[in-house]
Design an enzyme around this catalytic site. Structure first.
Site, short mmCIF file in Angstrom:
data_model
loop_
_atom_site.label_atom_id
_atom_site.label_comp_id
_atom_site.label_asym_id
_atom_site.label_seq_id
_atom_site.Cartn_x
_atom_site.Cartn_y
_atom_site.Cartn_z
N ASP A 332 0.70 -1.37 0.02
CA ASP A 332 -0.32 0.06 0.41
C ASP A 332 1.02 1.18 -0.44
O ASP A 332 1.74 1.53 0.88
CB ASP A 332 -0.51 -0.10 0.92
CG ASP A 332 -2.17 -0.57 1.12
OD1 ASP A 332 -2.37 -0.39 -0.20
OD2 ASP A 332 -2.39 -1.34 2.18
N GLU A 373 -4.14 16.47 7.29
CA GLU A 373 -3.38 17.33 6.41
C GLU A 373 -4.53 18.92 6.49
O GLU A 373 -3.37 20.16 6.39
CB GLU A 373 -4.78 16.74 5.11
CG GLU A 373 -3.95 15.80 3.75
CD GLU A 373 -4.45 14.49 5.45
OE1 GLU A 373 -5.19 14.47 6.77
OE2 GLU A 373 -4.18 13.46 3.84
N ARG A 407 -18.07 16.15 0.12
CA ARG A 407 -16.45 15.37 -0.42
C ARG A 407 -15.85 17.27 -0.32
O ARG A 407 -14.88 17.43 -0.65
CB ARG A 407 -15.97 14.86 -1.38
CG ARG A 407 -16.50 13.15 -1.59
CD ARG A 407 -16.27 12.41 -2.91
NE ARG A 407 -16.60 13.44 -4.06
CZ ARG A 407 -15.83 13.63 -5.16
NH1 ARG A 407 -14.83 13.10 -4.81
NH2 ARG A 407 -17.01 13.36 -6.17
N MET A 408 -15.83 18.00 0.44
CA MET A 408 -15.06 18.76 0.69
C MET A 408 -15.62 18.94 2.20
O MET A 408 -16.71 18.93 3.38
CB MET A 408 -16.68 19.78 0.36
CG MET A 408 -16.63 20.43 -1.56
SD MET A 408 -16.99 21.54 -2.13
CE MET A 408 -18.78 21.10 -1.59
N SER A 409 -14.52 20.27 2.52
CA SER A 409 -15.10 20.64 4.23
C SER A 409 -14.66 22.17 3.92
O SER A 409 -14.25 22.82 2.76
CB SER A 409 -14.05 20.18 5.16
OG SER A 409 -12.97 19.79 5.37
N LYS A 420 -13.14 23.48 0.73
CA LYS A 420 -11.91 23.50 -0.03
C LYS A 420 -11.88 21.63 -0.07
O LYS A 420 -13.05 21.11 0.54
CB LYS A 420 -10.84 23.07 0.73
CG LYS A 420 -10.73 22.87 2.41
CD LYS A 420 -9.13 22.33 3.00
CE LYS A 420 -9.02 20.95 3.90
NZ LYS A 420 -9.67 21.05 5.24
N ASP A 543 -4.82 -4.68 6.16
CA ASP A 543 -5.89 -4.87 7.09
C ASP A 543 -6.45 -3.81 6.94
O ASP A 543 -7.88 -4.31 8.10
CB ASP A 543 -4.96 -3.09 7.92
CG ASP A 543 -4.76 -1.60 7.39
OD1 ASP A 543 -5.72 -2.02 5.94
OD2 ASP A 543 -4.33 -1.16 7.40
N ASP A 547 -9.44 -5.36 1.79
CA ASP A 547 -8.38 -6.26 1.26
C ASP A 547 -8.47 -7.48 1.96
O ASP A 547 -7.55 -8.53 1.39
CB ASP A 547 -6.81 -5.57 2.60
CG ASP A 547 -6.65 -4.18 2.87
OD1 ASP A 547 -6.73 -3.97 1.21
OD2 ASP A 547 -6.42 -3.41 3.71
#
Lengths: 707, 602, 197
Positions: A332, A373, A407-409, A420, A543, A547
């Site tokens: 990964d 991030e 999918r933004m904050s 963003k 994990d 997977d």
């Protein structure tokens, strides 16, 4: 954003296994040795000996010479009783030394098993009537818990069995299993939802659904594995055993037929004594590969033990051995190749937007974002543009959280909607508000992606301000590790959810051989199957629950201990440190195990040359004195020559026990170089060493007046 | 070694190696059915053969079927040859009116020729009718060789194929090997040999007048066929005058050509290629010697072509050649040094331009030391067994080397097909140990070597030494075994050991002093030959079947390269270690003791 | 099993026919056409046209006036070309030493005064028992005896013998040698060699 899990904070930046925290005995501690000595005698039972064909032949030979000694003692013997006795004693020592080697190797594993067992105590579980925190519970002893039972574990409680967290968040002390003292977070949902029996909840509470029946828990499996290590022979071990049996049979007939040959020689030469059974047995034991035969099982047990010391639990020796054969390694990206968290590295404003303006908006949008991030954006704005952190509440702003749908904050502040997010999400958002998404921003986004970074677009209302470049940080030293792997003949493939451009750039930076971008569980599975069809052996770590199919398909599948129960069950090894680069060490350990066997086999067979030169002239000294010219070592007497060879043969087993336990050194230098080195050391060494050893023992025997 | 020795040896080895590539490539095309000239011109014949035998060449066989077909065909050949020998007295083409052959000798010879051993318990010119030589021995010379080659090609397919369950069609491999490879080569060689003086005729034996008649004493026999004795109990002798010489002739060249090319080795005459009618000139000797190793050496290249990596074939050929050349350099000086017992008598054994010198007992003048020693090595390196000098009269160590070459399992070139498949099995063992040493599950030519292959390979390596040692042990324990020995002491032991080494590895050469045409030796050696041939061929084919079913592991930097000098050394080491370690004690009791006694006394 | 029986039988028949009949017959025919003399045994024809031996097969010579060939171990008499054989005596066999000693004695007895050491091929049995050759050294050793017996000048005989020395084939292969049968026949028939009176 990628679909990778950001559990990276659990991984240290160090890609090597941290120092062992598990208590373990020293390689050859006095207590362990004492224990092993006793067990060497216990292993003299015929049914135990029978399992090792080479040593069983020595065992039978020892019994035979013992009888011959008794015959010589109380009647007419074929040789002086003292000589037969000396040979017999050393033959028994040969058997005992082999037993001892096995016992020492097992002793270490047993210590580990005992440690594991200490974690497995009976716990009074709080069994819930219904899978809710507020349901009533009754106290039940942990061994009575069945799969599907739901328990509550509160601060200070031990987790009564393996299971999934279905409700709650708590910090858990897993040191009993992993030796790692820092507590870990366990929560319902996602990839951190599994708990292991025997660990302790430190704070808060968890509602856990038990996933195993009594006796099947992870700890049970580990203990069983450690304790049964010597019984399951791995495929290569079986093949090698067959070859060793073949060698044993060759030498058996070589020595057995020597008796008629000797009788005929006495008849035709008209003098001398035929070879004695004692000498024949001594010759046989010296010739058959007792060195490797005696150490074979110790090597296997020790190999698994070494895995354990690296905090890896293998479910079978087969898996450990297969690790040595790995051709392709799937890794990964996140957490393995790169540090899990990306760092904001630059703000790239759109045309007509000031860099400061973008930085300001970006900071505002991230103030309440606690992800690594988000933190890095705030830090970058502060360091590069001198923008202080502001108190989001003082500004009267409301924070808009990241959701899978948007999918933004961002923040809503004084009528401004600062957001963003991923380019397509922000683009959709801007268009919805009646703005336009400039082509120029799209090209900035593409540039960033091409560099292997992740672009985030910042928008203020309907106006797109620019792009934040989030950079993946490739772990230090990883490139060198991949180069090593390449030397070992292993191809590395990076798996990432990133798009092709990003993936290609990171792959180049990290030095992997190939990558799989925009990976889905299906794509991973397909990749593994394709390599397997080409005849390659594939290893991977994983994990997450998603997977599990790929882990089940891979030949060597290492599940992270922090991972889900599904992943752990699909893998054939569990890394207690949850360190994905551990695979490299696992491969090395697998290789070491094979190499040690091969090297000792070569050594064992090469030893025979010197033993012939010791025994043949001695055995036929009375019939053909001219054969004395073959006594190149100048051994004192026929008796001392034979005895020296037998003693050397026994002592070499003991001398090589440390090597068998440690494994011979593996260096990633390519097959040909490795073979050359090992042939030189163990082949040539095996030829020369016994000449020196036998001569030295002979001199010693003479000097102490034994012969 | 003399300069001429070095020159002859060099020419021989170079010509042999130079032939390996073109012939090897040709054979590969034949077995792959790619155009190779002959297989297009003679294609109608090939098709006709399949039609006559109701064989469908397109149908492939699993390894079990392949093995059954091979064994069945060999068994039938064996039975036919046995019957032919027993009945030759009443069959045509028997100008000398030779009687039928005793059951034990016929069994031994039938096994011997069917197994490509060609051990000869009999003297050809006084035993076998022309019909038996042709319909029996020559036929088996061809098909036993083609059988060995077929088994090799089947094994090759095991490596070349992936996930396959068949390894070819035995009848097709047999037919192609015989029709396109053995027959044309044998025809050409036979004619060249005739040009040198090898006889090829159906005429009866010739009688010529002797230039100088001789007389000899012969025990006089009474009417009852018993030796007469005088009053003192001494046998009564009579003087017989011999004025004529009977020259044994026959269709020899056609048989000699194939016995050399097919690594059979069974001579037309008793003394085999020492006989001037079988091997009249140095050139015929050179060609016959070349023919011994020609196909086995070239098959290495065939193997390389068929598996798609010619380097692999060259590596194996290199390993064989290194051992071969090394032993030449050892054996020639040993024989050239001569016999110290004769030096003591004042005999001149020094090599000069005008005489070969050295140990000339049992050797022909035209061949001298170099060609006799070189032949001894070639014939035992390959499982040929033809001789041009009497190995029994070699110096002790000079005789030990051919014996040891056989004991190595006939893998230094070895028999046609069988030598290379034996060597590949050794390579499997070498790769297994070496593979472990580099920390990987061993693989050879992309195929993983696992327990099953190791088990079968172990059988292949185990059986010949087992047959040799147990056979020798039995022979030295029973009186009928000991009675046949011609030379006393350690040399007698060597004679028995050599016989079983030869039979147990399908060679066929002998320390010919041993009187082996007895019921005991005919039976014991016959069984040894059977075991050595089929107990090796069957596990080899089993390996072929198992390998064919496997996937191919792509070669990578972590794989063990098997075409490098390092691997060549490793392969040689494996062959030598297994050979040396199993036989060192017996060799010590035979030739080594004899050598020490011979040189110790003088 | 049985499905392979039929092809096995038929294959054996086909190959018996091809390799056991067609092949030897073809080779014999071709050999007869191409090399008629060699294929029949390289016979030496006497003055009467009757064969007086084969160029390739040695003959027994024990008369001192002839050059002697290699000792022959064939039974029951030397150079029995119907039953080739070597001695098969091992290097340490006392019989070998005895036989060689006897041959040395025989050579010395018929050639008193020749004290040169004897070339080994003259006292050791050949492999086939039919070896027609001796080494040039072995021929040279016998020249004084034959010359004396035949009353020929040694030098002339020496020169005569040298004409019968075959050198190595192509200068490389095999060994230099003298064909004893041809030499002795030529000696008997020679008109060029004149006895010294």
């Amino acid at each position: 954003m990628s679909n990778e899990k950001s559990h990276a904070s659990l991984y240290g930046p160090d890609i090597r296994t941290p120092a062992l925290k598990r208590p373990h005995s020293a390689l050859l501690g006095p207590e362990l040795l004492q224990q092993a000595v006793w067990e060497s005698f216990g292993k003299l039972a015929p049914q135990t000996q029978f399992k090792n064909p080479v040593m069983f032949v020595v065992y039978l030979g020892s019994i035979l010479t013992t009888l011959l000694w008794l015959q010589a003692l109380f009647g007419q013997g074929e040789a002086p009783a003292g000589f037969i006795f000396a040979v017999t004693v050393w033959l028994w020592f040969t058997v005992l030394f082999a037993n001892f080697a096995e016992a020492v190797a097992e002793g270490r594993s047993k210590a580990q098993a005992a440690f594991l067992r200490s974690a497995k105590r009976d716990i009074m579980a709080k069994k819930l009537d219904a899978p809710r925190r507020d349901a009533n519970y009754s106290k039940v002893a942990s061994p009575l818990l069945r799969r599907g039972d739901v328990v509550i574990v509160e601060a200070g409680d031990f987790v009564p069995g393996d299971g999934e967290v279905i409700e709650g968040v708590a910090s858990v002390d897993e040191s009993a299993i992993t030796g790692e003292s820092a507590p870990v977070i366990r929560e319902s949902g996602g990839d951190f939802s599994s708990v292991t029996g025997g660990t302790r909840v430190l704070s808060d509470w968890l509602v856990v659904r038990i996933s195993t029946n009594p006796g099947e828990s992870f700890l049970d499996r580990m203990i069983a594995m450690v304790e049964s290590a010597k019984r399951q022979k791995t495929p290569n071990e079986i093949a090698l055993t067959i070859l060793l049996v073949a060698f044993t049979l060759i030498f058996l007939k070589t020595t057995a037929t020597l008796l008629p040959f000797s009788l005929y020689s006495v008849e035709t030469a008209g003098g001398g004594q035929p070879i004695t059974i004692t000498v024949l047995v001594a010759l046989l034991v010296c010739l058959i590969p007792t060195t490797i035969g005696g150490l074979l099982s110790a090597i296997g047990v020790a190999g698994i033990g070494r895995m354990m010391q690296k905090n890896v639990v293998a479910t079978s020796g087969r898996a450990v051995e297969a690790a040595g054969d790995v051709d392709v390694l799937l890794l990964d990206k996140t957490g393995t190749i790169t540090l899990g968290n990306r760092h904001a590295s630059t703000f790239i404003p759109a045309t007509g937007v000031l860099e400061n303006e973008l930085a300001d908006a970006a900071q505002l949008a991230s103030l309440a974002d606690e992800t690594p991030e988000g933190r890095s954006i705030v830090v970058l704005a502060k360091q590069k543009y001198g923008l202080r952190e502001r108190d989001i509440h003082a500004l009267g702003a409301t924070f808009v959280h990241f959701t899978a749908q948007t999918r933004m904050s961002g923040v809503n502040l004084e009528g401004r909607q600062i957001r963003k997010g991923a380019a397509d999400a922000v683009s959709a958002h801007v268009l919805e508000l009646g703005g336009t998404f400039p082509r120029q921003i799209q090209s900035l986004v593409d540039d960033v992606a091409r560099r292997g970074s992740t672009p985030l677009v910042v928008a203020d209302g309907a106006r797109a301000l620019g792009v934040i470049e989030l950079k993946d940080i490739v772990k230090g030293g990883i490139k060198e590790r991949f180069a090593e792997l390449r030397q070992m003949g292993i191809k590395t493939i990076m798996i990432t959810g990133d798009n092709r451009l990003t993936a290609a750039a990171i792959a180049a930076e990290a030095g992997v051989d190939d990558f799989l971008a925009e990976a889905t569980p299906e794509a991973k599975l397909k990749l593994i199957r394709k390599h397997q069809e080409d005849g390659r052996l594939v290893a991977m770590t994983g994990d997450g629950t998603n997977d599990a199919p790929a882990l089940a398909q891979a030949d060597v599948a290492v599940a992270m201990n922090t991972g889900t129960q599904a992943a752990k069950e699909a893998g054939n090894m569990v890394d207690l440190d949850s360190n994905p680069t551990k695979l490299i060490e696992i491969v090395e350990t697998g290789k070491q195990m094979l190499m040690t066997r091969g090297a000792l086999t070569t050594f064992s067979i090469a030893n025979d040359v010197a033993k012939y030169f010791a025994i043949i002239p001695a055995a036929f000294a009375s019939t053909y004195p001219v054969l004395g010219v073959l006594n190149v070592m100048g051994l004192a007497t026929p008796a001392s020559a034979i005895l020296s060879a037998v003693i050397f043969n026994a002592l070499i087993i003991v001398a090589l026990i440390p090597l068998a336990l440690k494994g011979i050194r593996y260096r990633p230098v390519g097959a040909a170089q490795l073979l050359r080195t090992n042939l030189l050391i163990y082949g040539l060494g095996g030829l020369i060493v016994p000449f020196i050893g036998i001569k030295a023992i002979d001199m010693l025997l003479v000097s102490v007046g034994l012969v | 070694m003399t300069a001429n020795s070095v020159l002859q040896i060099t020419v021989y080895v170079l010509v042999l190696l130079a032939c390996a590539k073109p012939l090897g490539g040709y054979m590969a095309r034949i077995y792959e059915d790619r155009p190779a000239g002959l297989n297009r011109w003679l294609a109608p014949v090939e098709r006709l053969i399949y039609r006559l035998c109701s064989v469908n060449p397109a149908v492939e066989m699993r390894w079990t079927d392949y093995t059954v077909a091979l064994l069945l065909f060999n068994l039938l050949g064996l039975l036919a040859l046995f019957a032919l020998q027993r009945l030759q007295g009443v069959l045509p083409l028997n100008p000398q009116h030779l009687p039928g052959i005793s059951p034990d000798s016929a069994f031994n010879t039938a096994v011997s020729f069917a197994t490509n051993t060609n051990w000869q318990g009999y003297g050809g010119e006084i035993t076998m009718s022309y019909l038996t030589q042709m319909l029996g021995l020559t036929v088996q010379n061809f098909v036993s060789a083609a059988t060995g080659m077929a088994a090799l090609v089947a094994l090759t397919r095991g490596f070349a194929r992936r996930n396959a369950d068949t390894i070819g069609n035995f009848w097709v491999d047999l037919t192609r090997g015989t029709l396109y490879i053995l027959l044309p080569l044998a025809t050409a060689l036979a004619l060249v040999l005739v040009s040198q003086g090898v006889v090829q005729t159906f005429s009866p034996y010739r009688t010529v007048a002797l230039t100088q008649p001789v007389t000899y004493e012969q025990a006089k026999l009474g009417d009852d066929g018993q030796t007469l004795e005088d009053a003192a109990g001494n046998p009564v002798t009579e003087t017989v005058a011999v004025r004529e010489q009977t020259l044994a002739v026959g269709p020899a060249a056609s048989q000699i050509a194939i016995k050399q090319l097919g690594t059979n080795g069974g001579g037309f005459f008793n003394v085999n290629s020492a006989h001037p009618f079988e091997n009249p000139t140095p050139l015929s000797n050179f060609l016959e010697m070349l023919a011994i190793l020609l196909i086995p050496a070239a098959l290495c290249h065939t193997f390389g072509v068929l598996i798609g990596d010619t380097r692999q074939g060259w590596a194996i050929l290199a390993a064989m050649t290194v051992v071969f050349v090394t032993l030449i350099v050892v054996i020639v000086p040993l024989e050239q040094a001569g016999n110290p017992a004769l030096s003591a008598l004042g005999v001149d054994q020094q090599p000069q331009a005008s005489q070969p010198g050295g140990n000339m007992e049992g050797k022909e003048t035209r061949f001298g030391i170099t060609n006799s020693a070189l032949w001894a090595l070639a014939t035992t390196a390959a499982s040929n067994g033809s001789v041009n000098a009497m190995h029994d009269s070699f110096t002790p160590l000079g005789g030990m080397i051919p014996m040891w070459l056989m004991q190595l399992g006939e893998v230094i070139y070895g028999g046609v097909g069988s030598g290379l498949y034996g060597m590949i099995v050794f390579a499997i063992v070498a790769v297994f140990v070496a593979g472990l040493m580099i920390g990987r599950t061993p693989e050879y030519l992309g195929k993983k070597i696992e327990a099953y292959e190791v088990k079968m390979a172990s059988l292949v390596i185990l059986i010949p030494p087992f047959v040799v040692l147990v056979g020798t042990a039995v022979a030295v324990m029973v009186d009928v075994g000991k009675a046949s020995v011609a030379n006393a002491g350690a040399h007698g032991f060597s004679e028995i050991l050599y016989a079983f080494s030869s039979a147990g590895n399908n060679n066929g050469s002998a320390f010919a002093g041993l009187s082996a045409n007895t019921p005991f030796y005919n039976t014991a050696l016959g069984l040894a030959m059977l075991f050595a041939r089929y107990w090796l061929a069957v596990p080899t084919l089993a390996i072929a079947g198992a390998l064919a079913a496997k996937k191919v592991v792509p070669f990578g930097p972590g794989s063990l390269p098997t075409h490098t000098p390092l691997f060549v050394v490793l392969l040689i080491g494996t062959v030598l270690i297994v050979g040396a370690l199993a036989f060192l004690p017996v060799l010590a009791l035979g030739p080594v003791v004899e050598h020490l006694q011979l040189f110790g006394a003088h | 099993m049985y499905q392979h029986l039929k092809p096995a039988i038929l294959m054996l028949l086909v190959w018996t026919l091809l390799t056991g009949t067609v092949y030897p017959t073809a080779v014999t025919s071709l050999a007869y056409l191409l090399f008629p003399e060699q294929s029949e045994g390289s016979l030496l024809l006497g003055p009467d046209g009757a064969p007086s031996g084969s160029r390739l097969i040695g003959q027994p010579f024990s008369d001192p006036k002839y050059f002697w060939g290699r000792p022959s171990a064939t039974a029951p008499y030397p150079y029995n070309a119907a039953a080739s054989s070597g001695s098969n005596l091992g290097p340490r066999n006392p019989a070998l030493v005895q036989a060689v000693s006897a041959r040395i004695a025989a050579l010395r007895a018929t050639d008193t005064g020749n004290s040169a050491s004897i070339p080994v091929d003259l006292v050791t049995a050949s492999g086939s028992g039919l070896d027609p050759h001796i080494s040039p050294a072995a021929a040279a050793y016998q020249v004084p005896r034959v010359a004396k017996q035949r009353g020929l000048p040694v030098a002339a005989l020496q020169e005569f013998v040298e004409r019968y020395v075959e050198s190595r084939q192509f200068g490389i292969l095999g060994e230099a040698r003298v064909n004893v049968v041809e030499l002795n026949l030529a000696l008997d028939r020679s008109t060029s060699l004149k006895p010294v009176r």
